[in-house]
Design a protein around this motif. Structure first.
Motif, short mmCIF file in Angstrom:
data_model
loop_
_atom_site.label_atom_id
_atom_site.label_comp_id
_atom_site.label_asym_id
_atom_site.label_seq_id
_atom_site.Cartn_x
_atom_site.Cartn_y
_atom_site.Cartn_z
N THR A 5 -7.44 36.38 4.82
CA THR A 5 -7.90 36.68 6.15
C THR A 5 -7.22 35.86 7.20
OG1 THR A 5 -10.01 35.35 5.78
CG2 THR A 5 -10.09 37.43 5.30
N HIS A 6 -6.31 35.20 6.93
CA HIS A 6 -5.83 34.07 7.75
C HIS A 6 -4.44 33.45 7.27
CE1 HIS A 6 -6.49 31.82 11.79
NE2 HIS A 6 -5.51 31.25 11.05
N CYS A 7 -3.42 34.21 7.74
CA CYS A 7 -2.08 33.44 7.45
C CYS A 7 -0.88 33.62 8.32
CB CYS A 7 -1.39 34.19 5.95
SG CYS A 7 -0.98 35.91 6.37
N HIS A 8 0.05 32.69 8.44
CA HIS A 8 0.96 32.94 9.33
C HIS A 8 2.36 32.67 8.63
CE1 HIS A 8 -1.97 31.36 12.32
NE2 HIS A 8 -2.23 30.29 11.53
N ILE A 9 2.52 34.04 7.99
CA ILE A 9 3.99 34.06 7.48
C ILE A 9 4.98 34.53 8.18
CG2 ILE A 9 2.79 35.16 5.05
CD1 ILE A 9 3.45 37.80 5.66
N GLY A 91 -7.37 36.68 18.41
CA GLY A 91 -7.52 35.05 18.16
C GLY A 91 -6.04 34.86 17.31
N GLU A 92 -5.78 33.52 16.91
CA GLU A 92 -6.76 32.72 17.08
C GLU A 92 -6.91 32.25 18.56
OE1 GLU A 92 -5.89 29.05 14.62
OE2 GLU A 92 -4.47 30.16 13.93
N THR A 93 -8.36 31.95 18.76
CA THR A 93 -8.80 31.45 19.97
C THR A 93 -10.00 30.48 19.66
OG1 THR A 93 -9.63 32.10 22.13
CG2 THR A 93 -10.53 33.26 20.32
N PHE A 150 -15.69 31.87 12.00
CA PHE A 150 -15.21 30.50 12.16
C PHE A 150 -13.94 30.14 11.14
CE2 PHE A 150 -17.57 28.02 15.17
CZ PHE A 150 -18.60 29.31 15.92
N HIS A 151 -12.75 30.01 11.45
CA HIS A 151 -11.75 30.18 10.20
C HIS A 151 -11.54 28.84 9.91
CE1 HIS A 151 -7.54 28.91 10.71
NE2 HIS A 151 -7.90 28.53 11.89
N CYS A 152 -11.09 28.67 8.70
CA CYS A 152 -10.87 27.25 8.20
C CYS A 152 -12.19 26.24 8.45
CB CYS A 152 -9.59 26.66 8.92
SG CYS A 152 -9.01 25.19 8.09
N THR A 200 -5.72 31.38 3.36
CA THR A 200 -4.78 30.46 3.22
C THR A 200 -4.62 29.54 4.10
OG1 THR A 200 -2.81 31.77 3.45
CG2 THR A 200 -3.57 31.60 1.27
N ASP A 201 -4.48 30.31 5.47
CA ASP A 201 -3.90 29.36 6.72
C ASP A 201 -2.51 28.90 6.33
OD1 ASP A 201 -4.11 28.81 9.39
OD2 ASP A 201 -4.91 26.81 8.95
N CYS A 202 -1.78 29.62 5.63
CA CYS A 202 -0.31 29.20 5.20
C CYS A 202 0.51 29.26 6.50
CB CYS A 202 0.20 30.12 4.26
SG CYS A 202 0.15 31.65 4.47
ZN LIG Z 1 -4.27 29.52 11.84
#
Ligand SMILES: [Zn+2]
Length: 252
Positions: A5-9, A91-93, A150-152, A200-202
């Motif tokens: 649900t949250h990656c930066h590929i 987001g992300e904000t 609330f991510h990560c 992952t927040d990769c």
């Molecule tokens: Zn992020």
């Protein structure tokens, strides 16, 4: 079947081999992912990837660390991007008082703009919160944010309970696999199954098994396995519930 649900590929070095990254994730059962924007450029790149791939979606936002750079013109561009059909979140904000690269009052104002946009478009918020627990939650509530994650998640159990009570979600990364993350594992243990998502927040935060390597969506498996271990629930159940939560939260 899992959802990152949250990656930066779209970030380097993953962006050098987007197709490889996506194929490896699919092989591990990651059928959907949200590519998260942090500014105009990374948002545009996220949408571009989402447009060209089934099961990949984008979010539109300006990271709190860059809040001070926001101009009216930039906001108009972000707003326009936010209506794209493959954009499923704002987001992300949020608030980052740990680094405080932008003054607090500026971060707060920009967060409020994101909340208003989220309500206007009926797309949920992805919240980055660091050392700003109470203030962040209060701003969300006061401004009528209806859906937020609330991510990560990295705060303590006392704050986690307040987040769940407010009806918001918590999302966990590979940090829960780190030897020293005892407190966070106790938050996972307590987390209601319907309030959790995985990410992952990769390319950051590789799970323990792959520490030192670049993180990527295929490693989300490690996060789900760890949650199953902590909660003493079968892996298949964790996979099913976190997938269902993400599908409902993002409407995907
Ligand atoms: Zn992020």
């Amino acid at each position: 079947m899992l959802i990152d649900t949250h990656c930066h590929i779209q970030f380097k070095p993953l962006s050098n081999d987007i197709e490889g990254v996506i194929n490896r994730a699919k092989k591990e059962g990651v059928k959907k992912m949200i590519v998260v924007g942090c500014d105009i450029k990374s948002t545009q790149e996220a949408i571009e990837i989402a447009k060209n791939h089934e099961g990949i979606f984008a979010s539109v936002g300006l990271h709190p660390q860059d809040a001070r750079k926001l101009t009216g013109e930039m906001w108009q561009i972000l707003k326009k991007l936010a209506s794209h059909e493959k954009v499923v979140a704002i987001g992300e904000t949020g608030l980052d008082y740990f680094k405080e690269y932008s003054p607090k009052n500026v971060q707060i104002n920009v967060l409020k703009q994101h909340i208003a946009l989220s309500n206007e478009l009926n797309k949920p918020l992805i919240i980055h919160n660091r050392d700003a627990d109470e203030e962040c939650l209060e701003i969300l509530r006061e401004n009528g944010a209806s859906n937020a994650v609330f991510h990560c998640f990295g705060s303590d159990a006392i704050f986690a309970r307040k987040v769940w009570m407010a009806g918001y979600m918590t999302s966990f990364t590979g940090i829960i696999t780190y030897p020293k993350a005892h407190n966070l594992r106790s938050v996972v243990e307590e987390c209601p199954l319907d309030a959790m998502m995985i990410e992952t927040d990769c390319p950051y935060l590789s799970p323990q098994k792959f520490r030192g390597k670049t993180n990527e969506p295929s490693y989300i498996l490690e996060v789900a396995l760890e949650i199953a271990r902590i909660k003493n629930v079968p892996f298949s159940e964790i996979a099913e519930i976190t997938t269902k939560n993400a599908e409902e939260f993002f409407g995907i």
